[in-house]
Structures are given as C-alpha cells and as structure tokens.
Scaffold this motif. Structure first.
Motif, short mmCIF file in Angstrom:
data_model
loop_
_atom_site.label_atom_id
_atom_site.label_comp_id
_atom_site.label_asym_id
_atom_site.label_seq_id
_atom_site.Cartn_x
_atom_site.Cartn_y
_atom_site.Cartn_z
N LEU A 99 0.83 -1.20 0.00
CA LEU A 99 0.00 0.00 0.00
C LEU A 99 0.87 1.26 0.00
N ASP A 100 1.98 1.22 0.75
CA ASP A 100 2.92 2.34 0.74
C ASP A 100 3.51 2.54 -0.66
N LEU A 101 3.86 1.43 -1.32
CA LEU A 101 4.41 1.51 -2.66
C LEU A 101 3.38 2.06 -3.65
N GLN A 102 2.15 1.58 -3.54
CA GLN A 102 1.08 2.10 -4.40
C GLN A 102 0.94 3.61 -4.22
N ASP A 103 0.94 4.04 -2.97
CA ASP A 103 0.80 5.46 -2.69
C ASP A 103 1.99 6.24 -3.26
N ALA A 104 3.19 5.71 -3.08
CA ALA A 104 4.39 6.39 -3.59
C ALA A 104 4.36 6.46 -5.11
N LEU A 105 3.98 5.38 -5.77
CA LEU A 105 3.89 5.39 -7.23
C LEU A 105 2.85 6.40 -7.71
N ARG A 106 1.76 6.51 -6.99
CA ARG A 106 0.71 7.46 -7.34
C ARG A 106 1.22 8.89 -7.27
N ARG A 107 2.15 9.14 -6.37
CA ARG A 107 2.67 10.50 -6.18
C ARG A 107 3.72 10.90 -7.22
N LEU A 108 4.23 9.94 -7.97
CA LEU A 108 5.17 10.27 -9.04
C LEU A 108 4.42 10.98 -10.16
N SER A 109 5.13 11.79 -10.91
CA SER A 109 4.52 12.37 -12.10
C SER A 109 4.20 11.22 -13.06
N ALA A 110 3.26 11.44 -13.95
CA ALA A 110 2.88 10.40 -14.91
C ALA A 110 4.09 9.96 -15.73
N GLU A 149 14.59 8.22 -7.23
CA GLU A 149 14.95 9.07 -6.10
C GLU A 149 13.70 9.49 -5.32
N ARG A 150 12.68 9.89 -6.05
CA ARG A 150 11.42 10.31 -5.41
C ARG A 150 10.76 9.13 -4.71
N LEU A 151 10.73 7.97 -5.35
CA LEU A 151 10.15 6.77 -4.72
C LEU A 151 10.88 6.44 -3.43
N ARG A 152 12.20 6.46 -3.50
CA ARG A 152 13.01 6.15 -2.33
C ARG A 152 12.68 7.10 -1.18
N SER A 153 12.61 8.39 -1.46
CA SER A 153 12.33 9.35 -0.40
C SER A 153 10.90 9.19 0.12
N LEU A 154 9.96 8.89 -0.76
CA LEU A 154 8.59 8.67 -0.31
C LEU A 154 8.47 7.42 0.54
N MET A 155 9.15 6.36 0.16
CA MET A 155 9.09 5.11 0.91
C MET A 155 9.78 5.24 2.27
N GLU A 156 10.77 6.11 2.35
CA GLU A 156 11.46 6.34 3.62
C GLU A 156 10.76 7.40 4.46
N CYS A 158 10.62 10.57 3.83
CA CYS A 158 11.35 11.84 3.80
C CYS A 158 10.71 12.76 2.77
N ALA A 159 10.87 14.02 3.02
CA ALA A 159 10.46 14.98 2.01
C ALA A 159 11.46 14.94 0.87
N PRO A 160 11.00 15.04 -0.37
CA PRO A 160 11.94 15.02 -1.49
C PRO A 160 12.88 16.22 -1.43
N PRO A 161 14.11 16.04 -1.90
CA PRO A 161 15.05 17.15 -1.86
C PRO A 161 14.58 18.29 -2.75
N VAL A 162 14.80 19.48 -2.28
CA VAL A 162 14.43 20.66 -3.05
C VAL A 162 15.59 21.01 -3.96
N ARG A 163 15.31 21.12 -5.23
CA ARG A 163 16.35 21.48 -6.20
C ARG A 163 16.27 22.99 -6.41
N MET A 164 17.37 23.62 -6.23
CA MET A 164 17.42 25.07 -6.38
C MET A 164 18.22 25.40 -7.63
#
Length: 168
Positions: A99-110, A149-156, A158-164
């Motif tokens: 369920l966590d993985l499903q949620d993380a995948l859903r949060r990725l851009s298409a 990278e986003r999946l990893r941070s979501l599964m852990e 953590c907030a995704p790193p902010v790119r400046m």
C-alpha cells in the motif's frame, strides 16, 4: 487472420494487464485500456510483419491511448481507491508495504511513473522504453533516476530534496 495471429496478442495479455493496472489503478479502467490496445493492434494486423518488437509496439499503443485519456477534458488523474490490492505482489512483501508503494507510485509524475514501471516492472531496456514512449534515451534515464529518487524518499517518509536553480 488466423487463430495463430490472435495467439500472438494473447501472449502479451498478462503484461499488458499488469502495466494498465499500474497506470490506471482501477481494474475496470485497466481492462478497458487493455481492450482498446488489443482492438487497435488487431485493426493494424496487416502491419505486424513490419513490427520488430511486438512488446514495445503494444506498450506504445497502450501508452498513447492512456495519454489520450488523461488529456481529455473532465478526466482526472489516477486515484487509488481504498481497499484495492496491488495487481502483482511478491509473496514475502507485506500488505502495508504494498500500500505504501502504491501510494508512492501514485505520487510520481505520470512521466516518471511510466518509465519506472516499464523498466522496473516490465524489465524493458532504456532503448525499448525510449522507443515505446517516443522519447530520447537520455530522457528515459533522467526520468528513471528522478523517479527512483522520489520513490526512495517517499518510501522512507522523507520529504523530497528541493532542487534550487542558481541564477546569476
């Protein structure tokens, strides 16, 4: 068309269903997407002899149909209904992790989700994904890296790193 021709399409049915389910998150929508994909492929059966990679060709058809659906006015993006199970689960993976993985995948851009699923779930090479999606291989690689990278941070958690951007 012969019965053999129909069997060619049917050999890819489980993989098409799995990918459609991962894209749409709803069984009914996934079934509709698979059916539309098979109908489109069947209507172009006269071109099959020119297709060098049937899997990539079928996934390209599905990708284009999915993008057309998402771009239609009034069509919302993917929603994961509560209580829905993942379509493919490893026996040792807990339900909560899935369920966590499903949620993380859903949060990725298409775009990231498609590349992550085609490489990770379908085992396609970067070149095959590039051909399937009609994008450069470098774009596949960058979307995959960012998606992972986003999946990893979501599964852990953590907030995704902010790119400046550096502005001079």
């Amino acid at each position: 068309m012969s019965v053999h021709d129909g069997q060619v399409l049917l050999t890819w049915l489980p993989r098409l269903r799995r990918y459609a389910r991962a894209l749409t998150s709803h069984r009914e929508d996934a079934d509709d997407l698979v059916q539309e994909t098979l109908e489109r492929a069947w209507s172009k059966a006269s071109h099959w002899s020119q297709v060098s990679d049937m899997r990539a060709w079928l996934f390209s058809i599905m990708h284009n149909l999915y993008i057309d659906r998402v771009r239609r006015p009034g069509v919302s993006t993917v929603e994961w209904p509560e209580g829905e199970d993942a379509s493919v689960a490893a026996p040792s993976t807990s339900r909560l992790e899935l369920l966590d993985l499903q949620d993380a995948l859903r949060r990725l851009s298409a775009e990231q989700r498609e590349v992550v699923l085609l490489v990770g779930l379908e085992g396609m090479t970067y070149a095959e994904v590039a051909q399937t999606l009609g994008i450069p291989t470098g774009t596949v690689m960058s979307r995959l890296a960012r998606g992972r990278e986003r999946l990893r941070s979501l599964m852990e958690g953590c907030a995704p790193p902010v790119r400046m951007k550096v502005v001079k």
